[in-house]
Enzyme design. Structure first.
Site, PDB file in Angstrom:
ATOM      1  N   ASP A 121       0.761  -1.179   0.140  1.00 11.36           N
ATOM      2  CA  ASP A 121      -0.117   0.108   0.090  1.00 11.36           C
ATOM      3  C   ASP A 121       0.910   1.320  -0.137  1.00 11.36           C
ATOM      4  O   ASP A 121       1.817   1.586   0.793  1.00 11.36           O
ATOM      5  CB  ASP A 121      -0.854   0.096   1.242  1.00 11.36           C
ATOM      6  CG  ASP A 121      -1.995  -0.991   1.141  1.00 11.36           C
ATOM      7  OD1 ASP A 121      -2.426  -1.285  -0.167  1.00 11.36           O
ATOM      8  OD2 ASP A 121      -2.626  -1.618   2.230  1.00 11.36           O
ATOM      9  N   ARG A 294     -10.236  -0.474   6.163  1.00  7.72           N
ATOM     10  CA  ARG A 294      -8.948  -0.478   6.346  1.00  7.72           C
ATOM     11  C   ARG A 294      -8.402   0.534   7.053  1.00  7.72           C
ATOM     12  O   ARG A 294      -8.837   1.707   6.563  1.00  7.72           O
ATOM     13  CB  ARG A 294      -8.274  -0.592   5.114  1.00  7.72           C
ATOM     14  CG  ARG A 294      -6.837  -1.053   5.279  1.00  7.72           C
ATOM     15  CD  ARG A 294      -6.217  -1.017   3.724  1.00  7.72           C
ATOM     16  NE  ARG A 294      -5.880   0.361   3.211  1.00  7.72           N
ATOM     17  CZ  ARG A 294      -5.776   0.544   1.770  1.00  7.72           C
ATOM     18  NH1 ARG A 294      -5.692  -0.580   1.070  1.00  7.72           N
ATOM     19  NH2 ARG A 294      -5.742   1.895   1.476  1.00  7.72           N
TER      20      ARG A 294
HETATM   21  C1  SIN Z   1      -5.872  -3.546  -0.157  1.00  7.71           C
HETATM   22  O1  SIN Z   1      -5.510  -3.879  -1.088  1.00  7.71           O
HETATM   23  O2  SIN Z   1      -5.264  -2.975   0.785  1.00  7.71           O
HETATM   24  C2  SIN Z   1      -7.389  -4.092   0.270  1.00  7.71           C
HETATM   25  C3  SIN Z   1      -7.194  -5.711   0.472  1.00  7.71           C
HETATM   26  C4  SIN Z   1      -8.780  -6.462   0.151  1.00  7.71           C
HETATM   27  O3  SIN Z   1      -9.635  -5.635  -0.020  1.00  7.71           O
HETATM   28  O4  SIN Z   1      -8.751  -7.505   0.395  1.00  7.71           O
END
Ligand code: SIN
Length: 303
Positions: A121, A294
């Site tokens: 990320d 997240r």
């Molecule tokens: C992400 O790429 O940070 C999200 C991962 C996910 O939605 O499983």
């Protein structure tokens, strides 16, 4: 032998010797452990428990938890134990909980294809994230798994000649070429002005463990210092050699021996070390709903 190459078969380990009763079950020989007998809401209020989880994160690189019935405030408070949180310039956050990014997919939405690419990320930032705590709110009955790859192991297993070639290389990482690419040109250029491309070493060191990490992913566009007399006789060498080597390095995350795959249920949580892993959200579930939240934790400049 390093922790990342332990040959022992996955086993259920009771970590009573760590003063608490967290159950640790490694999920593969390479990466990932499921923790049991721990509630992240409680950990958000308990520095010792959070420190214990941090030590397990360094060991296993991604931690998984089931049945985490917690509030958004507890989710944010747990992640805040590890640093400041940051929003995403394209994906929106929960209005009442800044830093809690909503990754909500629905049948009505066009498929945006950002998460189903191997990536760490925010490597387009000067300070890519330390890690993230991702909780499943809603998921399809089957499908929508997420995969992680151990990029310490990916580096360790590279041929020696490749390790020598990439030792001092640096790469550019771009939000413009990824999240920006589908935007109208004015918005894309505004995004780039706000987040200019970042440059990072191709091999970074883990600031806590000292491990060497292969640090290029889907956000990397090109090497910035490949054009040397050793690498380039004529311009054509740059175009071919540089882009082929970059693609080869980016493809390492796709090797199954470096991976773990996690099947979601509502209230499942994953907590990953973004400095030494990549992840890939498998987009095999449309037209179902999938809702994830997240908390992304601010990191340091890679070296
Ligand atoms: C992400 O790429 O940070 C999200 C991962 C996910 O939605 O499983």
């Amino acid at each position: 032998m390093s922790a990342s190459t332990s040959p022992s078969a996955p086993a259920v380990i009771d970590t009573a010797s760590r003063q608490r009763s967290i159950k640790v079950e490694p999920l593969t020989c390479a990466i990932g452990a499921e923790l049991g007998n721990v509630h992240l809401g409680a950990a958000s209020r308990d520095a010792d428990l959070s420190n214990e989880i941090r030590a397990l994160l360094l060991e296993h690189k991604v931690l998984f938890f089931r049945d985490q019935d917690m509030t958004r405030a507890e989710h944010v408070a747990f992640a805040r134990r590890f640093g400041e949180l940051e929003d995403h310039p394209v994906a929106g956050s929960d209005p009442e909980h800044p830093g809690l990014v909503r990754i909500y997919k629905s049948p009505e939405q066009p498929n945006d294809r950002y998460e189903n690419s191997w990536h760490s990320d925010a490597t387009w930032r000067e300070r890519p994230q330390f890690g993230a705590v991702l909780r499943c709110i809603e998921c399809p009955p089957v499908g929508g798994d997420t995969m992680w790859a151990n990029m310490v192991l990916a580096y360790e297993k590279l041929p020696e000649t490749i390790k020598q070639r990439i030792a001092t290389l640096r790469a550019r990482h771009s939000i413009e070429a990824s999240f920006g690419a589908a935007l109208p040109i004015e918005k894309r250029l505004a995004l780039k002005a706000q987040f200019p491309d970042a440059e990072h070493p191709v091999v970074r060191s883990h600031p806590e463990t000292g491990e060497k990490i292969l640090f290029v992913n889907g956000f990397a566009t090109h090497f910035t210092n490949f054009h040397t007399p050793e690498n380039v006789r004529v311009g054509q060498d740059y175009t071919q050699g540089s882009s082929q080597l970059l693609q080869y390095l980016i493809s390492q995350a796709a090797i199954p021996e470096y991976q773990v795959r996690w099947r979601w249920k509502p209230n499942s949580v994953a907590f990953w070390d973004n400095r030494c892993t990549q992840h890939y959200a498998v987009m095999d579930y449309p037209p179902c709903h999938r809702k994830m939240e997240r908390a992304g934790i601010v990191g340091d400049a890679p070296y």
